[in-house]
Design an enzyme around this catalytic site. Structure first.
Site, PDB file in Angstrom:
ATOM      1  N   CYS A   1      14.065  11.250   5.591  1.00 41.92           N
ATOM      2  CA  CYS A   1      13.986  10.822   6.997  1.00 41.92           C
ATOM      3  C   CYS A   1      15.301  11.087   7.719  1.00 41.92           C
ATOM      4  O   CYS A   1      15.322  11.424   8.898  1.00 41.92           O
ATOM      5  CB  CYS A   1      13.644   9.350   7.062  1.00 41.92           C
ATOM      6  SG  CYS A   1      14.679   8.343   5.993  1.00 41.92           S
TER       7      CYS A   1
ATOM      8  N   LYS B   1       0.864  -1.198   0.000  1.00 44.16           N
ATOM      9  CA  LYS B   1       0.000   0.000   0.000  1.00 44.16           C
ATOM     10  C   LYS B   1       0.893   1.239   0.000  1.00 44.16           C
ATOM     11  O   LYS B   1       1.493   1.598   1.002  1.00 44.16           O
ATOM     12  CB  LYS B   1      -0.929   0.052   1.216  1.00 44.16           C
ATOM     13  CG  LYS B   1      -1.997   1.129   1.004  1.00 44.16           C
ATOM     14  CD  LYS B   1      -2.477   1.854   2.235  1.00 44.16           C
ATOM     15  CE  LYS B   1      -1.706   3.045   2.679  1.00 44.16           C
ATOM     16  NZ  LYS B   1      -1.731   4.232   1.824  1.00 44.16           N
TER      17      LYS B   1
ATOM     18  N   GLU C   1      10.607  16.659  14.032  1.00 44.71           N
ATOM     19  CA  GLU C   1      10.852  16.450  12.602  1.00 44.71           C
ATOM     20  C   GLU C   1       9.952  17.381  11.790  1.00 44.71           C
ATOM     21  O   GLU C   1       8.728  17.365  11.938  1.00 44.71           O
ATOM     22  CB  GLU C   1      10.553  14.992  12.216  1.00 44.71           C
ATOM     23  CG  GLU C   1      10.891  14.719  10.772  1.00 44.71           C
ATOM     24  CD  GLU C   1      10.599  13.277  10.338  1.00 44.71           C
ATOM     25  OE1 GLU C   1       9.503  12.786  10.621  1.00 44.71           O
ATOM     26  OE2 GLU C   1      11.483  12.669   9.705  1.00 44.71           O
TER      27      GLU C   1
ATOM     28  N   SER D   1       5.935   7.836   9.441  1.00 44.94           N
ATOM     29  CA  SER D   1       6.155   8.695  10.609  1.00 44.94           C
ATOM     30  C   SER D   1       6.157   7.888  11.912  1.00 44.94           C
ATOM     31  O   SER D   1       5.578   6.796  11.980  1.00 44.94           O
ATOM     32  CB  SER D   1       5.062   9.755  10.669  1.00 44.94           C
ATOM     33  OG  SER D   1       3.805   9.120  10.830  1.00 44.94           O
TER      34      SER D   1
ATOM     35  N   ILE E   1       2.499   7.162  13.196  1.00 49.01           N
ATOM     36  CA  ILE E   1       1.789   6.032  12.575  1.00 49.01           C
ATOM     37  C   ILE E   1       2.517   4.726  12.899  1.00 49.01           C
ATOM     38  O   ILE E   1       1.890   3.680  13.082  1.00 49.01           O
ATOM     39  CB  ILE E   1       1.642   6.232  11.048  1.00 49.01           C
ATOM     40  CG1 ILE E   1       0.896   7.536  10.743  1.00 49.01           C
ATOM     41  CG2 ILE E   1       0.907   5.049  10.409  1.00 49.01           C
ATOM     42  CD1 ILE E   1      -0.525   7.595  11.186  1.00 49.01           C
TER      43      ILE E   1
ATOM     44  N   GLU F   1      10.491   1.731   9.951  1.00 45.29           N
ATOM     45  CA  GLU F   1      11.502   2.705   9.520  1.00 45.29           C
ATOM     46  C   GLU F   1      10.859   4.069   9.662  1.00 45.29           C
ATOM     47  O   GLU F   1      10.019   4.449   8.842  1.00 45.29           O
ATOM     48  CB  GLU F   1      11.897   2.447   8.057  1.00 45.29           C
ATOM     49  CG  GLU F   1      12.496   1.080   7.794  1.00 45.29           C
ATOM     50  CD  GLU F   1      13.908   0.956   8.337  1.00 45.29           C
ATOM     51  OE1 GLU F   1      14.500   1.969   8.756  1.00 45.29           O
ATOM     52  OE2 GLU F   1      14.419  -0.164   8.362  1.00 45.29           O
TER      53      GLU F   1
HETATM   54  P1  NAP Z   1       2.915   8.537   7.361  1.00 49.12           P
HETATM   55  O1  NAP Z   1       1.887   9.602   7.441  1.00 49.12           O
HETATM   56  O2  NAP Z   1       3.296   7.845   8.602  1.00 49.12           O
HETATM   57  O3  NAP Z   1       2.361   7.477   6.279  1.00 49.12           O
HETATM   58  C1  NAP Z   1       3.127   6.380   5.854  1.00 49.12           C
HETATM   59  C2  NAP Z   1       2.192   5.332   5.274  1.00 49.12           C
HETATM   60  O4  NAP Z   1       1.342   4.826   6.317  1.00 49.12           O
HETATM   61  C3  NAP Z   1       1.241   5.865   4.204  1.00 49.12           C
HETATM   62  O5  NAP Z   1       1.078   4.900   3.210  1.00 49.12           O
HETATM   63  C4  NAP Z   1      -0.029   6.081   5.006  1.00 49.12           C
HETATM   64  O6  NAP Z   1      -1.197   6.159   4.246  1.00 49.12           O
HETATM   65  C5  NAP Z   1      -0.010   4.881   5.899  1.00 49.12           C
HETATM   66  N1  NAP Z   1      -0.883   4.976   7.068  1.00 49.12           N
HETATM   67  C6  NAP Z   1      -1.393   6.082   7.664  1.00 49.12           C
HETATM   68  N2  NAP Z   1      -2.179   5.733   8.710  1.00 49.12           N
HETATM   69  C7  NAP Z   1      -2.161   4.379   8.782  1.00 49.12           C
HETATM   70  C8  NAP Z   1      -2.780   3.436   9.647  1.00 49.12           C
HETATM   71  N3  NAP Z   1      -3.583   3.799  10.648  1.00 49.12           N
HETATM   72  N4  NAP Z   1      -2.527   2.121   9.433  1.00 49.12           N
HETATM   73  C9  NAP Z   1      -1.723   1.707   8.423  1.00 49.12           C
HETATM   74  N5  NAP Z   1      -1.138   2.577   7.565  1.00 49.12           N
HETATM   75  C10 NAP Z   1      -1.342   3.894   7.745  1.00 49.12           C
HETATM   76  O7  NAP Z   1       4.270   9.071   6.708  1.00 49.12           O
HETATM   77  P2  NAP Z   1       4.454   9.969   5.417  1.00 49.12           P
HETATM   78  O8  NAP Z   1       3.938  11.338   5.714  1.00 49.12           O
HETATM   79  O9  NAP Z   1       3.923   9.256   4.225  1.00 49.12           O
HETATM   80  O10 NAP Z   1       6.048   9.985   5.288  1.00 49.12           O
HETATM   81  C11 NAP Z   1       6.858  10.819   6.010  1.00 49.12           C
HETATM   82  C12 NAP Z   1       7.459  10.112   7.207  1.00 49.12           C
HETATM   83  O11 NAP Z   1       8.138   8.938   6.783  1.00 49.12           O
HETATM   84  C13 NAP Z   1       8.504  10.951   7.911  1.00 49.12           C
HETATM   85  O12 NAP Z   1       8.331  10.862   9.295  1.00 49.12           O
HETATM   86  C14 NAP Z   1       9.814  10.302   7.491  1.00 49.12           C
HETATM   87  O13 NAP Z   1      10.880  10.530   8.376  1.00 49.12           O
HETATM   88  C15 NAP Z   1       9.425   8.876   7.400  1.00 49.12           C
HETATM   89  N6  NAP Z   1      10.369   8.123   6.563  1.00 49.12           N
HETATM   90  C16 NAP Z   1      11.251   7.268   7.168  1.00 49.12           C
HETATM   91  C17 NAP Z   1      12.196   6.583   6.403  1.00 49.12           C
HETATM   92  C18 NAP Z   1      13.185   5.632   7.024  1.00 49.12           C
HETATM   93  O14 NAP Z   1      13.816   4.889   6.277  1.00 49.12           O
HETATM   94  N7  NAP Z   1      13.381   5.622   8.327  1.00 49.12           N
HETATM   95  C19 NAP Z   1      12.217   6.775   5.016  1.00 49.12           C
HETATM   96  C20 NAP Z   1      11.300   7.641   4.441  1.00 49.12           C
HETATM   97  C21 NAP Z   1      10.369   8.310   5.225  1.00 49.12           C
HETATM   98  P3  NAP Z   1      -1.717   7.603   3.724  1.00 49.12           P
HETATM   99  O15 NAP Z   1      -1.373   7.606   2.322  1.00 49.12           O
HETATM  100  O16 NAP Z   1      -3.159   7.683   3.979  1.00 49.12           O
HETATM  101  O17 NAP Z   1      -0.989   8.662   4.481  1.00 49.12           O
END
Ligand code: NAP
Length: 483
Positions: free
Chosen positions: A285, A176, A385, A230, A233, A251
C-alpha cells in the site's frame, strides 16, 4: 488432494452451511492448493452471534482479567515463533511473496502478539479535575464486537494487527480474510486456542466481499469494522456502515512519492527507491511508486535503477535467491498488465524484466519489474494505484516543485525523502501530506508506531498505541460529591 479449509466459529471448525467452496491458488503455478468455505450471510450471522454472545455474557470482558488477556497474547507470540518456518512457507505459497520476505512478516506477527500482550495491562482511563463537588472518572471499555476485513498482500500481518489489539482491548471479533489468501488467517485461531483464548472470542470466516464481508458491515450486532483494502471498497464500507453508525478504521491505498535529491547518498537512494516498489512484487500500500529525481542526477539515477531492475530474480517464491515472486492472482496480474499498456502510451518504458523461464512456472501470475521514465505527474500511471512492480520516474528541479507534485495526488499514505541535508529533509517531511515519511529509508514500519493515511488513504491509525485505542470506547462516570 487440495486441503479443505473450514471456518472457525464459536470454537468449532465448520463448512459453509450450504457446503459451498471456492478454490485457493498457488500464484506461482496457477494450481489449486486448497478449497475454502464460500461463506454466505447465514454463516456470517452465525459467526456474529457467537462473537456477540461471547461479548455480552461478560465472561470474556470484564470476566477475564487484563493479565490473562495479556498472557494469551504473549503465549501466542511464542507459538508463532515455534511455528515460524511452517507459517512462513505457508504465507509464501499462498501470496507468492519470496520466502525471505514471508519470514520477516511472520517475525513481525510474533512481535505484534507480544507488543499487544504488553498493552493489555496498560489500558487505562483518566481522572480530569472537575471542581471540589464532583469527581469524573473516564474509563476505557472495549468497543464490543469488531469485524476485521483484510487484504491479501500481507495476509497474516494485516489480520494480526487487528486481532491482537482487539483481544488486548477485550473485544470479540470476526475476521474475514481476502479470498485469495485464507491459509495463514485460519492458523490464527489455532494459535490463539492453544494460547488459551476462550471459544467465541475470535471467529474466522472465509468468502467473498459481497457475501461474507458486506453482512458484517451492515449488521447492527457488529460495533466496529477495521478494514484494510482498496479505496473503492473502503468507501463502500463507510456507506454500508452508515445505517448502523459503525465505527470504522480504514487503511487504504496509496501512490506514494519517493523524492531523491541530488545531494542524497546515491547508492542508498537507488537501492531504497527500487526496494520501495519492487519488494513484495510492488503489492505494498505504501510502495514508493512515484520516484521523483532531481534533474542533476536524473540520467545516472535512471540508469542505475534500470540496472537494479534487470538484477531482480523472478522465480518460485519458496526458492532461496528469488527476489520477486508472482502477483497474487490472475486478476491482479491482468490489472497490472493493463496499467503497463496505459503507461506505454503515456511515457517511455525504460526497462521491463523477463518472466521466469522455468516451465513449471509457466502458469504463474508473474509480471516483471517495469520502469517508466520521464513520466508526467498528471499521467494515470503517476496518479492511480497500480499495486504491482511498476515504477514511474519523474524529474524535478527544485524542492518546491518536488513537494507540489508529491502532494498532488488524492492519496496520502506514505512518502520517502533521500538527502544528506537534514534541514531539507525535515522541511520536506513537514510539508508532505502523508501518514508516514521516511528520511533516507523506505517501508520500515515498526509495530510500535502508528500506521495510517492522510486524504483518501484512510481514516484512523492502526498499530502502536492508536491500534488499541481503535478498539476502545471512553465512558465518563460523573460522581456528585456535593453535601
Ligand atoms: P479490496 O479489494 O478492497 O479487498 C479487501 C477486503 O475487503 C477483502 O477481504 C475483500 O473480500 C473485502 N471486500 C470486498 N468487497 C467488500 C464489501 N462490499 N464489503 C465488505 N468487504 C468487502 O483490497 P485488496 O485487493 O484485497 O487489497 C489491495 C488494496 O489494499 C490496495 O488498495 C492496497 O493499497 C490496500 N492496502 C492498504 C494497506 C494499508 O495499511 N493502508 C495495507 C495493505 C493493503 P474479497 O476477498 O472478496 O476481495
Amino acid at each position: 488432494m487440495a486441503d479443505a479449509l473450514q471456518n472457525y466459529i464459536d470454537g468449532k471448525w465448520l463448512d459453509a452451511a450450504d457446503g459451498g467452496r471456492f478454490d485457493v491458488f498457488d500464484p506461482s503455478t496457477g494450481a489449486v492448493i486448497a478449497t475454502a468455505p464460500d461463506s454466505q450471510p447465514a454463516d456470517v450471522e452465525r459467526a456474529i452471534d457467537a462473537a456477540r454472545r461471547t461479548f455480552d455474557d461478560g465472561a470474556w470482558w470484564p470476566g477475564t482479567s487484563e493479565r490473562e488477556r495479556g498472557r494469551i497474547l504473549l503465549r501466542a507470540a511464542d507459538i508463532v515463533r515455534r511455528e515460524h518456518e511452517r507459517l512462513s512457507q505457508m504465507e509464501s505459497l499462498d501470496s507468492g511473496k519470496p520466502i525471505g520476505e514471508a519470514r520477516e512478516d511472520i517475525s513481525e506477527v510474533a512481535f505484534m502478539f507480544e507488543y499487544y500482550g504488553g498493552w493489555a495491562t496498560k489500558i487505562h482511563g483518566d481522572i480530569p479535575p472537575v471542581g471540589p463537588d464532583a469527581m469524573s472518572l473516564v474509563v476505557k471499555e472495549p468497543m464490543g464486537v469488531a469485524a476485521a476485513i483484510t487484504p491479501w498482500n500481507y495476509p497474516m500481518m494485516m489480520a494480526v494487527q487487528k486481532v491482537a489489539p482487539a483481544i488486548a482491548a477485550g473485544c470479540t471479533l470476526i475476521l474475514k480474510p481476502a479470498e485469495q489468501t485464507p491459509l495463514t488467517a485460519l492458523e490464527i485461531p489455532k494459535i490463539l486456542e492453544e494460547a488459551g483464548l476462550p471459544a467465541g472470542v475470535l471467529n474466522v470466516i472465509t468468502g467473498f466481499g459481497e457475501t461474507a464481508g458486506a453482512p458484517l458491515v451492515a449488521s447492527p450486532k457488529v460495533d466496529k469494522v477495521g478494514f484494510t483494502g482498496s479505496k473503492e471498497i473502503g468507501k463502500l464500507i463507510m456507506r454500508n456502515g452508515a445505517d448502523t453508525l459503525k465505527r470504522v478504521t480504514l487503511e487504504l491505498g496509496g501512490k506514494s512519492p519517493n523524492i531523491v535529491f541530488a545531494d542524497a547518498d546515491f547508492d542508498a537512494a537507488i537501492e531504497g527507491s527500487c526496494n520501495g516498489i519492487f519488494w513484495n512484487q510492488g503489492e505494498i500500500c505504501s510502495a514508493g511508486s512515484r520516484v521523483l529525481v532531481q534533474r542533476e542526477i536524473y540520467d545516472d539515477a535512471l540508469n542505475a535503477m534500470v540496472e537494479h531492475a534487470k538484477g531482480v530474480k523472478l522465480g518460485a517464491p519458496g526458492a532461496e535467491g528469488t527476489t520477486m515472486g508472482p502477483l497474487v492472482s490472475k486478476d491482479q496480474a491482468e490489472r497490472v498488465e493493463r496499467y503497463i499498456e496505459i503507461g506505454s502510451s503515456e511515457a517511455s518504458m525504460a526497462v521491463q524484466g523477463d518472466r521466469p523461464t522455468d516451465p513449471a512456472l509457466a502458469g504463474g501470475y508473474f509480471v516483471p519489474p517495469t520502469i517508466f521514465a520521464d513520466v508526467d505527474n498528471k499521467a494515470r500511471i503517476a496518479q492511480e494505484e497500480i499495486f504491482g512492480p511498476v515504477m514511474s520516474v519523474i524529474p524535478f528541479s527544485t524542492p518546491e516543485e518536488a513537494l507540489a507534485m508529491s502532494n498532488d495526488n488524492e492519496y496520502g499514505l506514505a512518502a520517502a525523502v533521500w538527502t544528506r541535508d537534514i534541514k531539507k529533509a525535515m522541511n520536506t517531511a513537514r510539508a508532505l501530506r502523508a501518514g508516514i515519511v521516511w528520511i533516507n529509508d523506505t517501508q520500515t514500519a515498526p509495530s510500535e508506531t502508528p500506521w495510517g493515511g492522510y486524504k483518501q488513504s484512510g481514516i484512523g491509525r492502526e498499530l502502536g498505541a492508536s491500534g488499541v485505542e481503535d478498539y476502545l470506547e471512553a465512558k465518563h462516570i460523573y460522581v456528585n460529591l456535593a453535601e
